[in-house]
Write an enzyme that holds these catalytic residues in place. Structure first.
Site, PDB file in Angstrom:
ATOM      1  N   GLU A 163       0.880  -1.208   0.068  1.00 27.34           N
ATOM      2  CA  GLU A 163       0.010  -0.042  -0.100  1.00 27.34           C
ATOM      3  C   GLU A 163       0.869   1.271   0.020  1.00 27.34           C
ATOM      4  O   GLU A 163       2.017   1.226   0.730  1.00 27.34           O
ATOM      5  CB  GLU A 163      -0.839  -0.067   1.275  1.00 27.34           C
ATOM      6  CG  GLU A 163      -1.953  -0.997   0.909  1.00 27.34           C
ATOM      7  CD  GLU A 163      -2.999  -1.375   2.324  1.00 27.34           C
ATOM      8  OE1 GLU A 163      -4.258  -1.466   2.125  1.00 27.34           O
ATOM      9  OE2 GLU A 163      -2.226  -0.997   3.267  1.00 27.34           O
TER      10      GLU A 163
ATOM     11  N   CYS B 168       7.453  -7.469   6.621  1.00 26.62           N
ATOM     12  CA  CYS B 168       8.420  -6.941   7.178  1.00 26.62           C
ATOM     13  C   CYS B 168       9.007  -8.166   8.221  1.00 26.62           C
ATOM     14  O   CYS B 168       8.150  -8.939   8.848  1.00 26.62           O
ATOM     15  CB  CYS B 168       8.184  -5.550   8.080  1.00 26.62           C
ATOM     16  SG  CYS B 168       9.735  -5.178   8.909  1.00 26.62           S
TER      17      CYS B 168
ATOM     18  N   GLY C  95       7.481  -2.240   5.517  1.00 24.53           N
ATOM     19  CA  GLY C  95       8.737  -2.799   5.358  1.00 24.53           C
ATOM     20  C   GLY C  95       9.728  -1.988   6.068  1.00 24.53           C
ATOM     21  O   GLY C  95       9.512  -0.722   6.298  1.00 24.53           O
TER      22      GLY C  95
ATOM     23  N   CYS D 191       3.704   8.334   1.282  1.00 25.12           N
ATOM     24  CA  CYS D 191       4.384   7.158   2.003  1.00 25.12           C
ATOM     25  C   CYS D 191       4.184   6.215   1.240  1.00 25.12           C
ATOM     26  O   CYS D 191       3.373   5.457   0.798  1.00 25.12           O
ATOM     27  CB  CYS D 191       3.388   6.965   3.137  1.00 25.12           C
ATOM     28  SG  CYS D 191       4.025   5.712   4.403  1.00 25.12           S
TER      29      CYS D 191
ATOM     30  N   CYS E 251       3.323  -3.363  15.562  1.00 29.56           N
ATOM     31  CA  CYS E 251       3.053  -3.107  14.209  1.00 29.56           C
ATOM     32  C   CYS E 251       2.280  -4.269  13.421  1.00 29.56           C
ATOM     33  O   CYS E 251       2.685  -5.293  13.466  1.00 29.56           O
ATOM     34  CB  CYS E 251       4.381  -2.665  13.633  1.00 29.56           C
ATOM     35  SG  CYS E 251       4.317  -2.501  11.694  1.00 29.56           S
TER      36      CYS E 251
ATOM     37  N   CYS F 181      -1.130   5.646  10.385  1.00 37.43           N
ATOM     38  CA  CYS F 181       0.096   4.956  10.720  1.00 37.43           C
ATOM     39  C   CYS F 181      -0.153   4.003  11.601  1.00 37.43           C
ATOM     40  O   CYS F 181      -0.794   3.948  12.503  1.00 37.43           O
ATOM     41  CB  CYS F 181       0.948   6.165  11.308  1.00 37.43           C
ATOM     42  SG  CYS F 181       1.737   7.585  10.387  1.00 37.43           S
TER      43      CYS F 181
ATOM     44  N   CYS G   1       8.345  -5.801  15.106  1.00 36.10           N
ATOM     45  CA  CYS G   1       8.107  -4.685  16.117  1.00 36.10           C
ATOM     46  C   CYS G   1       6.555  -5.225  16.743  1.00 36.10           C
ATOM     47  O   CYS G   1       5.618  -5.348  16.015  1.00 36.10           O
ATOM     48  CB  CYS G   1       7.916  -3.392  15.600  1.00 36.10           C
ATOM     49  SG  CYS G   1       9.446  -2.897  14.965  1.00 36.10           S
TER      50      CYS G   1
END
Length: 387
Positions: A90, A110, A172, A103, A117, A346, A114
């Protein structure tokens, strides 16, 4: 068939040389593709007819395939792109007064895991290629300024840019896909392509110290660091790469980077998680970090996603946290939540490299209705990028 989006300027010149063409032809084609957004070689009117015919048989301009294009009530726009193999990524555009920020994703999934996330929870599929990274900018520019692009190409004039800032903060870890990310950034900076300044292109990282040092030498642009904790014990939990590159090493790398950076500060992103990293004591520890590195803080209220154990910090807690940092003389901003209604905020970009994406792709190919999968990204601030 060679995809010319896969080349930065050096690569394109080498490819044209291998075709027996002069260097200025590569510059011409680079401008047509990236400055004018042109993919049709026959429309590249200042090329020799023989070269246009050669390109038609040997090359193409192929960005990722657009699956969906969704609009938020606040003007945010989210593009879902098919990158093959059941993978989707995206790209999010955030319009603000005086600038437009894109963005961009650099990986499908990824590997850094984390804990806050959504992308990290879905796992890692693969790195994106140069064409898949810069292709997000190429597609977004055309979509945002389609009438101007058509008029510009027809009249041989460069259209106005809709995108003034680019942040590699989507799905990522950009520095884990170093070569392709940096090649794409070089195109963004190239005066024959997008002509963005180094101050207007930001690369984010969760803290890959050797790659930060390499970026410093090869292509220093604005740097954002996904900090999210003021001490090693907590950061080990939230950002596991900290176990390999702890805070002392990370802060030292940030100081080295600033020697060649286009800005005189590093942006530390800090997602605010209720009862985890949002106490007064945590804020005071951040003030100690600010004494070691010239920095600014972006506080980002946590955006929940399905299956997360965390909650967003209360508004009054975020305000108090910011007050402590500001009273300590540190520039601090709190991001506005944008794109919630299209899952583009985010920390929400999910790209879905699992069967869920494959199901969506299957529905799309069958022509069935259905919304794009909820998406995942680093929890970075993409609306507070400086002009």
């Amino acid at each position: 068939m060679q995809n010319l989006l896969d080349f930065d300027s050096i690569g394109l010149h080498a490819w044209f040389a291998a075709q027996g063409e002069k260097p200025f032809r590569a510059r011409q084609v680079l401008r047509w593709i990236h400055r004018y957004g042109e993919s049709n070689f026959t429309a590249m009117t200042d090329l020799a007819k023989s070269l246009r015919e050669k390109l038609l048989s040997s090359a193409a301009v192929v960005p990722p395939r657009l699956i969906s294009d969704r609009y938020s009530e606040d003007g945010t726009r989210k593009f879902l792109l098919d990158v093959g193999g059941g993978n989707a990524v995206e790209t999010v555009f955030i319009p603000e007064e005086g600038r437009g920020t894109l963005c961009v994703s650099t990986q499908a999934g990824c590997a850094l895991e984390c804990s806050f996330c959504a992308t990290g929870k879905q796992g890692f599929s693969r790195n994106l290629g140069i064409a898949e990274i810069v292709g997000q900018l190429w597609l977004a520019e055309r979509a945002l300024k389609a009438p101007a692009v058509e008029a510009g190409c027809a009249g041989g004039k460069e259209p106005d840019r809709a995108i003034s800032n680019v942040v590699l903060m989507g799905m990522g870890e950009p520095l884990a896909n170093f070569d392709n990310s940096v090649a794409a950034v070089r195109l963004m900076l190239d005066d024959n392509a997008y002509g963005l300044s180094r101050r207007r292109v930001t690369i984010s990282t969760s803290g890959l110290v050797p790659a930060i040092d390499r970026l410093r030498e090869e292509c220093p642009v604005a740097l954002a660091v996904s900090l999210h904790a003021p001490n090693d014990a907590l950061r080990d939990e939230l950002v596991p790469i900290n176990r390999k590159y702890p805070l002392a090493a990370l802060l030292a790398a940030c100081n080295r980077y600033l020697e060649k950076a286009p800005r005189d500060f590093v942006t530390f992103e800090y997602v605010m998680i209720d009862g985890v990293n949002d106490s007064d004591a945590h804020a005071r520890q951040l003030l100690a970090i600010a004494k070691e590195v010239s920095c600014k803080f972006n506080l980002i209220p946590f955006n929940p996603f399905h299956g997360s154990k965390y909650r967003r910090s209360r508004s009054e807690r975020v305000v108090r946290f910011a007050e402590i940092l500001l009273s300590g003389g540190v520039v601090t901003t709190t991001r506005k939540t944008r794109g919630d209604d299209i899952a583009a905020a985010c920390g929400q970009l999910a790209g879905q490299v699992s069967a869920r994406t494959r199901g969506h792709l299957g529905r799309e190919r069958r022509g069935e209705e259905g919304s794009a999968p909820v998406s995942a990204c680093h929890a970075f601030d993409i609306s507070e990028v400086d002009a």
